[in-house]
Design a protein around this motif. Sequence first.
Motif, PDB file in Angstrom:
ATOM      1  N   LYS A  87      12.736  48.955 114.726  1.00 45.40           N
ATOM      2  CA  LYS A  87      11.292  49.016 114.968  1.00 45.40           C
ATOM      3  C   LYS A  87      10.546  48.277 113.865  1.00 45.40           C
ATOM      4  O   LYS A  87       9.625  47.501 114.128  1.00 45.40           O
ATOM      5  N   SER A  88      10.949  48.513 112.626  1.00 41.11           N
ATOM      6  CA  SER A  88      10.319  47.850 111.484  1.00 41.11           C
ATOM      7  C   SER A  88      10.498  46.337 111.568  1.00 41.11           C
ATOM      8  O   SER A  88       9.560  45.573 111.314  1.00 41.11           O
ATOM      9  N   GLU A  89      11.707  45.893 111.919  1.00 37.82           N
ATOM     10  CA  GLU A  89      11.963  44.464 112.055  1.00 37.82           C
ATOM     11  C   GLU A  89      11.126  43.859 113.177  1.00 37.82           C
ATOM     12  O   GLU A  89      10.589  42.756 113.040  1.00 37.82           O
ATOM     13  N   ALA A  90      11.000  44.580 114.293  1.00 40.96           N
ATOM     14  CA  ALA A  90      10.192  44.094 115.412  1.00 40.96           C
ATOM     15  C   ALA A  90       8.719  44.020 115.015  1.00 40.96           C
ATOM     16  O   ALA A  90       8.014  43.068 115.380  1.00 40.96           O
ATOM     17  N   GLN A  91       8.233  45.000 114.261  1.00 41.85           N
ATOM     18  CA  GLN A  91       6.842  44.972 113.808  1.00 41.85           C
ATOM     19  C   GLN A  91       6.609  43.782 112.887  1.00 41.85           C
ATOM     20  O   GLN A  91       5.569  43.120 112.968  1.00 41.85           O
ATOM     21  N   GLN A  92       7.562  43.504 111.999  1.00 43.08           N
ATOM     22  CA  GLN A  92       7.432  42.354 111.099  1.00 43.08           C
ATOM     23  C   GLN A  92       7.418  41.064 111.903  1.00 43.08           C
ATOM     24  O   GLN A  92       6.612  40.168 111.639  1.00 43.08           O
ATOM     25  N   ALA A  93       8.296  40.952 112.891  1.00 41.11           N
ATOM     26  CA  ALA A  93       8.332  39.755 113.726  1.00 41.11           C
ATOM     27  C   ALA A  93       7.014  39.594 114.479  1.00 41.11           C
ATOM     28  O   ALA A  93       6.503  38.473 114.626  1.00 41.11           O
ATOM     29  N   THR A  94       6.432  40.694 114.924  1.00 41.77           N
ATOM     30  CA  THR A  94       5.152  40.643 115.630  1.00 41.77           C
ATOM     31  C   THR A  94       4.044  40.164 114.693  1.00 41.77           C
ATOM     32  O   THR A  94       3.205  39.338 115.074  1.00 41.77           O
ATOM     33  N   ARG A  95       4.053  40.656 113.457  1.00 45.24           N
ATOM     34  CA  ARG A  95       3.045  40.207 112.490  1.00 45.24           C
ATOM     35  C   ARG A  95       3.190  38.705 112.234  1.00 45.24           C
ATOM     36  O   ARG A  95       2.188  37.970 112.183  1.00 45.24           O
ATOM     37  N   GLU A  96       4.415  38.241 112.089  1.00 45.37           N
ATOM     38  CA  GLU A  96       4.655  36.823 111.853  1.00 45.37           C
ATOM     39  C   GLU A  96       4.232  35.990 113.062  1.00 45.37           C
ATOM     40  O   GLU A  96       3.634  34.919 112.914  1.00 45.37           O
ATOM     41  N   ARG A  97       4.530  36.470 114.249  1.00 44.24           N
ATOM     42  CA  ARG A  97       4.124  35.758 115.469  1.00 44.24           C
ATOM     43  C   ARG A  97       2.610  35.705 115.571  1.00 44.24           C
ATOM     44  O   ARG A  97       2.031  34.668 115.878  1.00 44.24           O
ATOM     45  N   ASP A  98       1.955  36.828 115.282  1.00 42.88           N
ATOM     46  CA  ASP A  98       0.486  36.862 115.333  1.00 42.88           C
ATOM     47  C   ASP A  98      -0.122  35.893 114.332  1.00 42.88           C
ATOM     48  O   ASP A  98      -1.114  35.216 114.635  1.00 42.88           O
ATOM     49  N   ALA A  99       0.479  35.803 113.145  1.00 42.82           N
ATOM     50  CA  ALA A  99      -0.011  34.862 112.143  1.00 42.82           C
ATOM     51  C   ALA A  99       0.158  33.429 112.642  1.00 42.82           C
ATOM     52  O   ALA A  99      -0.729  32.584 112.456  1.00 42.82           O
ATOM     53  N   ALA A 100       1.272  33.121 113.292  1.00 44.78           N
ATOM     54  CA  ALA A 100       1.505  31.783 113.836  1.00 44.78           C
ATOM     55  C   ALA A 100       0.507  31.479 114.949  1.00 44.78           C
ATOM     56  O   ALA A 100      -0.026  30.367 115.031  1.00 44.78           O
ATOM     57  N   ILE A 131      -0.111  22.317 110.107  1.00 45.82           N
ATOM     58  CA  ILE A 131       0.023  23.775 110.136  1.00 45.82           C
ATOM     59  C   ILE A 131       1.014  24.150 109.050  1.00 45.82           C
ATOM     60  O   ILE A 131       2.116  23.613 109.010  1.00 45.82           O
ATOM     61  N   PRO A 132       0.619  25.056 108.166  1.00 50.46           N
ATOM     62  CA  PRO A 132       1.559  25.440 107.107  1.00 50.46           C
ATOM     63  C   PRO A 132       2.791  26.124 107.697  1.00 50.46           C
ATOM     64  O   PRO A 132       2.697  26.882 108.658  1.00 50.46           O
ATOM     65  N   SER A 133       3.934  25.830 107.102  1.00 51.69           N
ATOM     66  CA  SER A 133       5.178  26.417 107.612  1.00 51.69           C
ATOM     67  C   SER A 133       5.193  27.934 107.456  1.00 51.69           C
ATOM     68  O   SER A 133       5.911  28.633 108.181  1.00 51.69           O
ATOM     69  N   SER A 134       4.397  28.489 106.557  1.00 52.00           N
ATOM     70  CA  SER A 134       4.358  29.949 106.380  1.00 52.00           C
ATOM     71  C   SER A 134       3.732  30.649 107.576  1.00 52.00           C
ATOM     72  O   SER A 134       3.831  31.858 107.715  1.00 52.00           O
ATOM     73  N   ALA A 135       3.085  29.899 108.458  1.00 53.49           N
ATOM     74  CA  ALA A 135       2.449  30.502 109.627  1.00 53.49           C
ATOM     75  C   ALA A 135       3.456  30.808 110.717  1.00 53.49           C
ATOM     76  O   ALA A 135       3.140  31.511 111.666  1.00 53.49           O
ATOM     77  N   PHE A 136       4.664  30.290 110.592  1.00 57.02           N
ATOM     78  CA  PHE A 136       5.672  30.511 111.620  1.00 57.02           C
ATOM     79  C   PHE A 136       6.639  31.604 111.186  1.00 57.02           C
ATOM     80  O   PHE A 136       6.923  31.750 110.011  1.00 57.02           O
ATOM     81  N   PRO A 137       7.144  32.379 112.160  1.00 57.81           N
ATOM     82  CA  PRO A 137       8.089  33.458 111.810  1.00 57.81           C
ATOM     83  C   PRO A 137       9.315  32.894 111.117  1.00 57.81           C
ATOM     84  O   PRO A 137       9.798  31.819 111.467  1.00 57.81           O
ATOM     85  N   SER A 138       9.789  33.651 110.134  1.00 57.95           N
ATOM     86  CA  SER A 138      10.989  33.214 109.423  1.00 57.95           C
ATOM     87  C   SER A 138      12.247  33.524 110.215  1.00 57.95           C
ATOM     88  O   SER A 138      13.285  32.967 109.968  1.00 57.95           O
ATOM     89  N   LYS A 139      12.128  34.411 111.184  1.00 57.83           N
ATOM     90  CA  LYS A 139      13.273  34.861 111.956  1.00 57.83           C
ATOM     91  C   LYS A 139      12.843  34.955 113.413  1.00 57.83           C
ATOM     92  O   LYS A 139      11.745  35.418 113.689  1.00 57.83           O
ATOM     93  N   LEU A 140      13.678  34.572 114.322  1.00 58.65           N
ATOM     94  CA  LEU A 140      13.372  34.739 115.730  1.00 58.65           C
ATOM     95  C   LEU A 140      14.150  35.920 116.266  1.00 58.65           C
ATOM     96  O   LEU A 140      15.315  36.102 115.932  1.00 58.65           O
ATOM     97  N   TYR A 141      13.520  36.719 117.089  1.00 61.75           N
ATOM     98  CA  TYR A 141      14.159  37.911 117.649  1.00 61.75           C
ATOM     99  C   TYR A 141      14.200  37.796 119.152  1.00 61.75           C
ATOM    100  O   TYR A 141      13.230  37.364 119.769  1.00 61.75           O
ATOM    101  N   ALA A 142      15.298  38.211 119.713  1.00 68.63           N
ATOM    102  CA  ALA A 142      15.405  38.253 121.168  1.00 68.63           C
ATOM    103  C   ALA A 142      14.636  39.472 121.671  1.00 68.63           C
ATOM    104  O   ALA A 142      14.714  40.537 121.084  1.00 68.63           O
TER     105      ALA A 142
END
Length: 144
Positions: A87-100, A131-142
Motif C-alpha cells: 500500500k505504501s509503495e502504491a501510494q508513493q507511485a501515485t504521488r510520483e505519477r501525480d507529480a509527473a 520537463i525535469p526528470s524528477s517529475a517522472f516516477p522512479s519506479k513503474l508499478y503494474a
Amino acid sequence: MLAPLHVEELLNSARVAIANGLAVPEIASDLAEYGYMEVRIGEGQVLLYDAALAAQQRQQVEFSEQIGATERLNGAIEADAEQEKEKSEAQQATRERDAAVDALDEWLKTASSAPSNPAAPNSSKPSSPTIPSSAFPSKLYAVG
C-alpha cells in the motif's frame, strides 16, 4: 471449604490411593470391609489409566489447536505487514505519477501560451520547455 483439585492432582491422588490399596495390607483389609476387593481396586486402576490417557490426549489436541491458531495469527500479521508495505509503495507511485502529470500539465500550459519563434518565419510550433526528470516516477508499478 476445600479448594477444588485440578484434574492432574485428582488423577495423581487416585493413583496413589489405588496403589496403596493394592500394596499396603492394612489399607487393603480396610477397603475389603467396604466391598473393595483386589479385583474391584484393579478395575479402578484401569479406569484411572483410561481417564489419564483421555486427559493427556485431550491436552495434546488442545495444544495442537493452540499451535495452529498461533500460526494462523502469525500468518495474518505477516500478510497485513506485506499488504501495508505494498500500500505504501502504491501510494508513493501515485504521488510520483501525480507529480509527473502536474509537470506535464504545466508544460502544456507553457507550450500553448508561448509565442511563435520569431527566428523561424514559417514555424507554427511553439518552443518546447524541458520537463525535469524528477517529475517522472522512479519506479513503474503494474496495476491490476
